[in-house]
Design a protein around this motif. Structure first.
Motif, short mmCIF file in Angstrom:
data_model
loop_
_atom_site.label_atom_id
_atom_site.label_comp_id
_atom_site.label_asym_id
_atom_site.label_seq_id
_atom_site.Cartn_x
_atom_site.Cartn_y
_atom_site.Cartn_z
N ALA A 90 0.75 -1.17 0.04
CA ALA A 90 0.08 0.11 -0.11
C ALA A 90 0.87 1.23 0.06
O ALA A 90 0.65 2.26 -0.63
N LYS A 91 1.96 1.32 0.71
CA LYS A 91 2.69 2.41 0.88
C LYS A 91 3.57 2.88 -0.72
O LYS A 91 3.56 4.18 -0.96
N ASP A 92 3.67 1.67 -1.50
CA ASP A 92 4.04 2.19 -2.75
C ASP A 92 3.03 2.73 -3.59
O ASP A 92 3.39 3.68 -4.44
N ASN A 93 1.78 2.41 -3.43
CA ASN A 93 0.65 3.05 -4.16
C ASN A 93 0.58 4.40 -3.67
O ASN A 93 0.50 5.29 -4.45
N PHE A 94 0.90 4.91 -2.44
CA PHE A 94 0.84 6.09 -2.09
C PHE A 94 1.71 6.90 -2.23
O PHE A 94 1.74 8.20 -2.62
N ASP A 95 2.99 6.35 -2.37
CA ASP A 95 4.31 6.85 -2.86
C ASP A 95 4.22 7.45 -4.49
O ASP A 95 4.43 8.48 -4.89
N GLU A 344 1.82 -17.43 1.60
CA GLU A 344 3.29 -17.58 1.15
C GLU A 344 4.19 -16.71 2.39
O GLU A 344 3.67 -15.81 2.82
N ASP A 345 5.17 -17.28 2.51
CA ASP A 345 6.39 -16.50 3.14
C ASP A 345 6.56 -15.12 2.55
O ASP A 345 6.95 -15.06 1.41
N ASP A 346 6.27 -14.10 3.23
CA ASP A 346 6.44 -12.74 2.70
C ASP A 346 7.85 -12.05 2.83
O ASP A 346 7.93 -11.21 3.86
N LYS A 347 8.62 -12.73 2.34
CA LYS A 347 10.00 -12.45 2.67
C LYS A 347 10.51 -10.98 2.34
O LYS A 347 11.44 -10.26 2.72
N TRP A 348 9.79 -10.11 1.52
CA TRP A 348 9.88 -9.01 1.13
C TRP A 348 8.96 -8.11 1.88
O TRP A 348 9.32 -6.58 1.87
N GLY A 349 8.25 -8.48 2.88
CA GLY A 349 7.60 -7.46 3.69
C GLY A 349 6.62 -6.59 2.89
O GLY A 349 6.36 -5.43 3.02
N TRP A 350 6.03 -7.31 1.91
CA TRP A 350 4.92 -6.54 1.15
C TRP A 350 3.54 -6.25 1.62
O TRP A 350 2.68 -5.54 1.53
N ILE A 351 3.01 -7.32 2.55
CA ILE A 351 1.74 -7.40 3.03
C ILE A 351 1.72 -6.88 4.42
O ILE A 351 2.72 -6.91 5.26
N GLU A 352 0.54 -6.08 4.73
CA GLU A 352 0.28 -5.57 6.03
C GLU A 352 -0.94 -6.22 6.36
O GLU A 352 -1.96 -6.34 5.75
N LYS A 353 -0.70 -6.72 7.65
CA LYS A 353 -2.11 -7.36 8.23
C LYS A 353 -2.69 -6.20 9.06
O LYS A 353 -2.21 -5.55 9.91
N ILE A 354 -4.13 -5.77 8.81
CA ILE A 354 -4.73 -4.85 9.19
C ILE A 354 -5.40 -4.97 10.73
O ILE A 354 -5.99 -6.09 10.75
#
Ligand code: COI
Length: 354
Positions: A90-95, A344-354
């Motif tokens: 989401a941060k990438d979208n807002f950037d 899946e293992d999110d090794k990139w840190g792409w997802i945020e659990k709300i």
């Protein structure tokens, strides 16, 4: 930086409309969740942060976005698995929204404000997030100029909104695309890399002509020579030729897609050779003719991975390999659908659990 949640006034609907929705049959972009997040910009700051029922808005006919197109948007999605809700990059979208804002001479939005607004909105409309692999809650953040002024100048007032639509697939079948060699989506120095509303308006007429010839979408080419492939109507475009994943580079005329960069990172991680480089129409057509074009697909938030089955060029249609035989794109779609739902293992840190 304060960790305090931005102060958001929340007014909930009296009765939810959710019971009216057939979640097994959702058309893209026509069903809206109960609430939306809004805020206003004036006197140099964002204010009036609110979550309200989704509703019509009233404006003067003179607001400048209607006349001169100072209007930008984003496309993102929220996903659900049981009680868990996730957002993806989401941060990438807002950037990217802020980059679009800069190019269109609009104010930037502090990341924390929009993220807080989005999180609260998702908590309020949690039940609207479909809980299965192929559906999601499409989120539409957008900002538009609200000065009541018919002269040309950057507006001093803006509105920002996020509303939500439960959605299924954007494209319901593999695509027939036509390589566009007359009209242009974006030129060097223009606004092609901004998610500006006008980019989509100007694509409608050429896309309509292509629709009349039996194509779903266009493959845009560069404005100068119509020699290099750029992107497709609502997505970035990717090819697998001789086992190499190739996509055009971000040189200013192409939207920097979040799905595009995720696909490149995942494919690299899986050991595929990837290339971000100029790719000519000739190279794609030659590869289609000699059967080295193994896969072609669009990558975007709404579409995720959209398979291309036919490419039309100068009156000839080239049939591409059967979708079921496409190794990389099918694997990517499954992986993306799974990582976005915490599977899946999110090794990139792409997802945020709300
Ligand atoms: C998205 O993929 O989110 C887009 O912005 C495409 C949209 C025009 C439907």
């Amino acid at each position: 930086m304060s960790t305090e949640i931005a102060s958001i006034k929340i007014t909930k609907v009296e009765a939810s409309r959710i019971g009216e929705v057939d979640f097994d049959n959702i058309p893209f972009g026509k069903v809206f969740s109960d609430h939306m997040f809004t805020m206003d910009y004036s006197d140099g700051e964002w204010k009036n942060l609110e979550i309200t029922p989704f509703k019509d808005l009233t404006f003067s006919p003179a607001i400048s976005s209607l006349h001169y197109g100072q209007s930008i948007f984003e496309g993102m999605k929220a996903y659900r698995r049981g009680e868990n809700i996730y957002t993806f990059r989401a941060k990438d979208n807002f950037d990217r929204l802020n980059k679009s804002a800069e190019r269109m001479c609009m104010p930037s939005i502090p990341n924390k404000l929009v993220m807080d607004g989005l999180r609260e909105l998702l908590k309020v409309d949690k039940d609207w997030i479909p809980d299965n692999e192929s559906n999601s809650l499409y989120l539409r953040p957008f900002m538009f100029a609200t000065d009541e002024y018919v002269g040309i100048r950057p507006s001093e007032k803006y509105k920002f909104i996020i509303f939500c639509c439960p959605v299924g697939s954007y494209y319901t079948e593999p695509l027939k695309v036509k390589i566009e060699t007359h009209y242009t989506r974006a030129a060097n120095g223009g606004v092609g890399e901004a998610k500006a509303a006008g980019n989509y308006a100007s694509s409608l007429y050429p896309a309509k002509l292509a629709n009349e010839q039996g194509y779903h979408q266009l493959l845009w080419t560069d404005s100068k020579e119509h020699k290099y492939i750029e992107e497709s109507g609502t997505m970035n475009v990717m090819f697998v030729i001789d086992n190499v994943l190739i996509t055009p580079p971000l040189t200013g005329t192409i939207l920097p897609g979040i799905t595009r960069k995720s696909v490149l990172e995942i494919a690299k991680d899986w050991g595929y050779k990837t290339e971000e480089r100029q790719i000519t129409v000739d190279e794609v057509i030659t590869a289609a003719k000699n059967n080295t074009l193994q896969e072609a697909f669009g990558a975007g938030t709404a579409a995720t991975i959209a398979q291309i089955e036919v490419i039309g060029h100068e009156g000839t249609n080239y049939d591409l390999p059967a979708v079921k035989d496409r190794e990389l794109s099918n694997k990517l779609l499954t992986f993306l659908n799974r990582i976005k739902r915490g599977l899946e293992d999110d090794k990139w840190g792409w997802i945020e659990k709300i």
